[in-house]
Design a protein around this motif. Structure first.
Motif, short mmCIF file in Angstrom:
data_model
loop_
_atom_site.label_atom_id
_atom_site.label_comp_id
_atom_site.label_asym_id
_atom_site.label_seq_id
_atom_site.Cartn_x
_atom_site.Cartn_y
_atom_site.Cartn_z
N ALA A 2 11.42 56.90 -9.41
CA ALA A 2 12.24 56.01 -8.56
C ALA A 2 12.62 54.79 -9.37
CB ALA A 2 11.47 55.60 -7.31
N TYR A 3 13.69 54.14 -8.95
CA TYR A 3 14.11 52.90 -9.61
C TYR A 3 14.83 52.03 -8.60
CZ TYR A 3 18.96 54.48 -9.66
OH TYR A 3 20.21 54.90 -9.28
N ALA A 4 14.94 50.76 -8.94
CA ALA A 4 15.66 49.82 -8.08
C ALA A 4 16.25 48.71 -8.94
CB ALA A 4 14.72 49.22 -7.03
N ASP A 5 17.34 48.15 -8.48
CA ASP A 5 17.90 46.98 -9.12
C ASP A 5 17.17 45.74 -8.62
OD1 ASP A 5 19.79 48.31 -10.61
OD2 ASP A 5 21.35 48.15 -9.09
N ILE A 6 16.95 44.80 -9.52
CA ILE A 6 16.32 43.52 -9.19
C ILE A 6 17.42 42.47 -9.09
CG2 ILE A 6 14.66 41.78 -9.90
CD1 ILE A 6 13.44 44.46 -9.12
N LYS A 7 17.44 41.76 -7.95
CA LYS A 7 18.52 40.80 -7.71
C LYS A 7 17.99 39.41 -7.40
CE LYS A 7 21.87 44.24 -6.18
NZ LYS A 7 22.91 44.59 -5.20
N ALA A 8 18.86 38.41 -7.57
CA ALA A 8 18.49 37.02 -7.30
C ALA A 8 18.49 36.75 -5.80
CB ALA A 8 19.46 36.07 -7.99
N THR A 9 17.52 35.95 -5.34
CA THR A 9 17.40 35.68 -3.91
C THR A 9 18.19 34.45 -3.46
OG1 THR A 9 15.39 34.35 -4.28
CG2 THR A 9 15.09 36.71 -3.83
N ASP A 10 18.66 33.61 -4.42
CA ASP A 10 19.34 32.36 -4.04
C ASP A 10 20.47 32.04 -5.03
OD1 ASP A 10 17.62 31.24 -1.78
OD2 ASP A 10 16.12 31.56 -3.36
N ASN A 11 21.33 31.13 -4.59
CA ASN A 11 22.34 30.55 -5.47
C ASN A 11 21.72 29.38 -6.25
OD1 ASN A 11 24.62 32.15 -4.68
ND2 ASN A 11 24.66 31.00 -2.75
N ILE A 12 21.91 29.33 -7.54
CA ILE A 12 21.41 28.24 -8.37
C ILE A 12 22.59 27.64 -9.13
CG2 ILE A 12 19.80 27.54 -10.17
CD1 ILE A 12 18.41 28.59 -7.69
N LYS A 13 22.88 26.37 -8.84
CA LYS A 13 24.00 25.71 -9.51
C LYS A 13 23.57 25.19 -10.89
CE LYS A 13 26.42 24.23 -5.31
NZ LYS A 13 26.96 23.08 -4.56
N ARG A 14 24.54 25.03 -11.75
CA ARG A 14 24.29 24.55 -13.11
C ARG A 14 24.33 23.01 -13.16
NH1 ARG A 14 24.53 26.67 -18.27
NH2 ARG A 14 25.20 25.27 -19.95
N LYS A 15 23.50 22.42 -13.98
CA LYS A 15 23.54 20.98 -14.20
C LYS A 15 24.81 20.64 -14.99
CE LYS A 15 18.50 20.54 -14.43
NZ LYS A 15 17.33 20.21 -15.30
N ASP A 16 25.72 19.91 -14.36
CA ASP A 16 26.98 19.59 -15.02
C ASP A 16 27.05 18.09 -15.37
OD1 ASP A 16 27.27 18.40 -12.56
OD2 ASP A 16 28.83 19.77 -11.85
N PHE A 17 28.23 17.62 -15.78
CA PHE A 17 28.43 16.22 -16.19
C PHE A 17 28.06 15.26 -15.07
CE2 PHE A 17 31.27 12.56 -15.87
CZ PHE A 17 30.94 11.88 -17.03
N TYR A 18 28.46 15.60 -13.85
CA TYR A 18 28.19 14.71 -12.72
C TYR A 18 26.69 14.60 -12.43
CZ TYR A 18 33.18 15.06 -12.05
OH TYR A 18 34.54 15.01 -12.24
N TYR A 19 25.98 15.69 -12.66
CA TYR A 19 24.53 15.67 -12.47
C TYR A 19 23.89 14.67 -13.44
CZ TYR A 19 19.66 17.11 -13.01
OH TYR A 19 18.30 17.11 -13.11
#
Length: 401
Positions: free
Chosen positions: A368-385
């Motif tokens: 058996a196999y399964a895909d592993i997926k992300a549970t949340d949205n994670i934003k990137r640290k940008d210039f404004y951060y």
């Protein structure tokens, strides 16, 4: 005409009728006797332990209905005539492409077919849902043709639909010519393919309801399901019988114990009793030797992974589906989970995005196999951060002075 000629003609007619009958007989039109619970109960077979089941069927298989794992097979990948087990595919194609209340007009071709039938009348209109029941319970060949012509426009076009669906399912060693399964050298499947087709069909609630029904009525007349296992085997809930002279007695069975469903297929058995006994042997072997082990639940977080340049330092990981595997006790001790996921991820991360995979491996074979997926949205640290961080740090220092 002299007496000798009359005798010759009479013998030829009898032989011709026997040959034709052998060609078109399907299911219980030529019953070989009643089956009782004692016929199955009194047989002594090895159902548990290390010994493999002994079946006299020409070809057989037993499969886990959820994972598709093959638990036992005998000539499981060899092409065979499959008689009216064909109607499993006929039914699911019709269910997916039609509605129960649709009107079906019976053609001359449908009304004149031989073998098991429900005596449809040429030119008469029937509801598609009623024909489906008649086809799957009483194994009506006339109902199968009427359904095929209604859904596909012709028997030939419907057979093409059946073959496309088989390819989609992965039953690549199968070829359908008719919707009923009467003998044809170009019409064949294998126990493995039939089990896969059944596995697919059993995901449909309407199909499950039809094939688990023991008795019903058609045009005011009672019809009983030709599947003897529904009455003989505890937990049996489908699926379809079959019989022709070339295919022998065939049976696809589904049975459920403690929420676990398995599928057995026996082809080319000598009698109805033998196919029932063989089916019981396979089911007993599965339920007596295997247990289902639940490894993953769809959507449930199983671990975390670090995030580089993300507003969060990590993100949860989950499986895209349930993973349950039937295993013997010694197999459960040896199975290994092999994860293929990176050590860290680069932001941004979108919820539901595929991060990696997990495989469950037993003795080098992937079960058996399964895909592993992300549970949340994670934003990137940008210039404004970073600007905000610098500003807040400056403000704090000014305030401290």
């Amino acid at each position: 005409m002299n007496k000798t000629a009359k005798v010759v003609i009479t013998v030829m007619i009898i032989l011709s009728n026997l040959i034709c009958t052998n060609m078109v007989i399907a299911d219980d039109t030529n019953d070989d006797g009643p089956i009782t619970k004692d016929i199955i109960k009194n047989e002594s077979w090895e159902a548990t332990g290390t010994q493999l089941p002994r079946v006299s069927a020409g070809a057989a298989i037993v499969m886990d209905a959820k994972s598709g794992r093959v638990l036992y097979e005998k000539n499981g990948y060899k092409r065979n005539s499959i008689a009216s087990t064909t109607k499993i595919m006929t039914a699911i194609v019709a269910i997916e492409n039609g509605k129960d209340d649709e009107d079906v007009i019976v053609s001359k071709r449908a009304a004149s077919i031989g073998g098991s039938r429900v005596n449809l009348k040429e030119g008469k209109i029937y509801k598609l849902g009623n024909l489906l029941n008649a086809m799957m319970l009483r194994s009506g060949n006339d109902a199968a043709i009427a359904i095929a012509e209604h859904i596909g426009g012709s028997v030939e076009a419907f057979a093409e639909m059946m073959n496309r669906k088989a390819a989609q399912i992965g039953a690549t060693n199968t070829n359908f010519v008719t919707p009923h399964g009467l003998d044809d050298p170009q019409h064949y499947s294998t126990p493995f393919d039939l089990a896969m087709i059944t596995q697919y069909a059993l995901k449909n609630e309407k199909f499950c309801k039809i094939v688990s029904t023991k008795s019903s009525s058609f045009e005011g007349n009672p019809i009983n399901n030709t599947n003897e296992m529904l009455s003989l085997y505890p937990g049996a809930d489908g699926v379809k019988t079959g019989y022709t002279g070339q295919a022998g007695r065939c049976l696809v069975t589904s049975a459920t114990h403690n929420g676990w469903k398995v599928i057995s297929v026996v082809l080319n058995c000598s009698t109805r009793s033998v196919r029932a006994q063989n089916s019981k042997i396979l089911l007993d072997y599965a339920f007596g030797n295997y247990s289902t082990y639940d490894y993953l639940k769809q959507g449930q977080q199983i671990s975390e992974i670090g995030i580089h340049k993300g507003l969060n330092n990590s993100v949860g990981l989950c499986s895209d589906k349930d993973v349950s595997i039937p295993l013997k006790k010694d197999e459960a001790d040896r199975i290994k989970a092999e994860y293929d996921i990176p050590k860290t991820l680069e932001a941004p991360i979108q919820k539901g995005s595929r991060i990696g995979t997990v495989k469950y491996v037993l003795d080098g074979k992937v079960l058996a196999y399964a895909d592993i997926k992300a549970t949340d949205n994670i934003k990137r640290k940008d210039f404004y951060y970073y600007f905000d961080r610098i500003f807040k740090t400056w403000a704090r220092l000014v305030h401290e002075r």
